[in-house]
Design an enzyme around this catalytic site. Sequence first.
Site, PDB file in Angstrom:
ATOM      1  N   ARG A  59      45.038  32.719  36.485  1.00  0.00           N
ATOM      2  CA  ARG A  59      44.823  34.165  36.669  1.00  0.00           C
ATOM      3  C   ARG A  59      45.424  34.716  37.955  1.00  0.00           C
ATOM      4  O   ARG A  59      45.954  35.816  37.949  1.00  0.00           O
ATOM      5  CB  ARG A  59      43.362  34.551  36.482  1.00  0.00           C
ATOM      6  CG  ARG A  59      42.387  33.867  37.334  1.00  0.00           C
ATOM      7  CD  ARG A  59      41.065  33.650  36.626  1.00  0.00           C
ATOM      8  NE  ARG A  59      41.069  32.323  36.040  1.00  0.00           N
ATOM      9  CZ  ARG A  59      40.465  31.991  34.946  1.00  0.00           C
ATOM     10  NH1 ARG A  59      39.766  32.859  34.290  1.00  0.00           N
ATOM     11  NH2 ARG A  59      40.520  30.755  34.499  1.00  0.00           N
ATOM     12  N   THR A  60      45.363  33.951  39.031  1.00  0.00           N
ATOM     13  CA  THR A  60      45.915  34.493  40.281  1.00  0.00           C
ATOM     14  C   THR A  60      47.423  34.705  40.127  1.00  0.00           C
ATOM     15  O   THR A  60      47.966  35.739  40.522  1.00  0.00           O
ATOM     16  CB  THR A  60      45.616  33.543  41.463  1.00  0.00           C
ATOM     17  OG1 THR A  60      44.205  33.336  41.504  1.00  0.00           O
ATOM     18  CG2 THR A  60      46.087  34.115  42.774  1.00  0.00           C
ATOM     19  N   HIS A 137      41.207  32.281  50.338  1.00  0.00           N
ATOM     20  CA  HIS A 137      41.793  32.885  49.133  1.00  0.00           C
ATOM     21  C   HIS A 137      41.528  34.392  49.253  1.00  0.00           C
ATOM     22  O   HIS A 137      40.666  34.952  48.584  1.00  0.00           O
ATOM     23  CB  HIS A 137      41.104  32.283  47.901  1.00  0.00           C
ATOM     24  CG  HIS A 137      41.741  32.615  46.585  1.00  0.00           C
ATOM     25  ND1 HIS A 137      42.772  33.517  46.463  1.00  0.00           N
ATOM     26  CD2 HIS A 137      41.481  32.161  45.334  1.00  0.00           C
ATOM     27  CE1 HIS A 137      43.109  33.600  45.173  1.00  0.00           C
ATOM     28  NE2 HIS A 137      42.352  32.788  44.486  1.00  0.00           N
TER      29      HIS A 137
HETATM   30  C1  NCD Z   1      39.735  30.121  42.372  1.00  0.00           C
HETATM   31  C2  NCD Z   1      40.718  29.279  43.136  1.00  0.00           C
HETATM   32  O1  NCD Z   1      41.750  28.898  42.627  1.00  0.00           O
HETATM   33  O2  NCD Z   1      40.395  29.008  44.283  1.00  0.00           O
HETATM   34  N1  NCD Z   1      40.199  30.622  41.169  1.00  0.00           N
HETATM   35  C3  NCD Z   1      41.015  31.686  41.121  1.00  0.00           C
HETATM   36  O3  NCD Z   1      41.738  31.981  42.037  1.00  0.00           O
HETATM   37  N2  NCD Z   1      40.931  32.422  40.012  1.00  0.00           N
HETATM   38  C4  NCD Z   1      38.449  29.466  42.202  1.00  0.00           C
HETATM   39  C5  NCD Z   1      38.395  28.175  41.463  1.00  0.00           C
HETATM   40  O4  NCD Z   1      39.400  27.520  41.197  1.00  0.00           O
HETATM   41  O5  NCD Z   1      37.258  27.777  41.174  1.00  0.00           O
END
Ligand code: NCD
Length: 312
Positions: A59-60, A137
């Site tokens: 998703r990111t 993050h």
């Molecule tokens: C997070 C990450 O990658 O840190 N997820 C994300 O960015 N959507 C959290 C996770 O991996 O649990």
Amino acid sequence: MEQLSVDHLLGIKYLNEEDIQLIFKTADHFKEVINRPIKKVPSLRDITIANLFFENSTRTKLSFQLAEKRLSADVINFSASQSSVKKGETLIDTVNNILAMKVDVVVMRHPNPGAALFLSKNVDACIINAGDGTHEHPSQALLDAYYIKEKLGDLKGKKIAIVGDILHSRVALSNIYALKMLGAEVQICGPKSLIPKHIDALGVSVSTDLMQTLKWCDAVNMLRVQNERMDLNYFPSTREYAQLYGLNAQKLASLKKEIVLLHPGPINRGVEITSDVADSKNAIILDQVENGVAIRMAIIYLLVAKLNIPST
Ligand code: NCD
């Protein structure tokens, strides 16, 4: 025009409250843009952005890509698993090769804490940290705080809980910084083995009792158990973890109050939250996708405004 106090987004730690409010205000505008029939604006027409993902992401990565495209930037994508990194190339060499293609902005996810900061000191581009190991993050924390603000209003004095694997989570640290900066009270909750020592130095309270934390809070962020980062057994079994720290419909109902529920995704269904909760009307996991794009558009737009690129 109002400007950010920073030239890169390396972590929430480097921002101030005005920066966060400016990002939120800009995201409000972009949220309106992405709901128009024509979802694109020409703001970044002469800008090239490289998305460098040295660690898995769904998703990111997609959210950054979509944000960049909605702003009309040129985008190149790189994932380490298909690259010369596997042949032993260093991070700086990889990135400099990419920058030789006249890239203005680098969005990077990397397994090493500090990788984004290191890059910002060694290459000539604006760096956006999309997750550096267990460290920060920032775009996730901004979109979490933005969502809570949308639901609860001003965060000052609001009680926000972060539950689960605090030790291995970059989302936890960035969330703590952002929420505290915005004046919220933060409590973290999880098994003692997954709570870093001295975390109270960040001005948060600590609990090991999920029900007590849920009763206390206005919003809860349920973090994923980061199995891929665990080299030891931090709790006896997944079943016991789910019983003590997992959220299910019954625990939520017993609260007799509405709380805002967040999960950054991906979910370990049946561990941090059960499917009945994840798929219920409380589930905000999908609402967060729209906010994610708007927040990332705002971050990129505001950082590019600081690049001093001569207009054509
Ligand atoms: C997070 C990450 O990658 O840190 N997820 C994300 O960015 N959507 C959290 C996770 O991996 O649990």
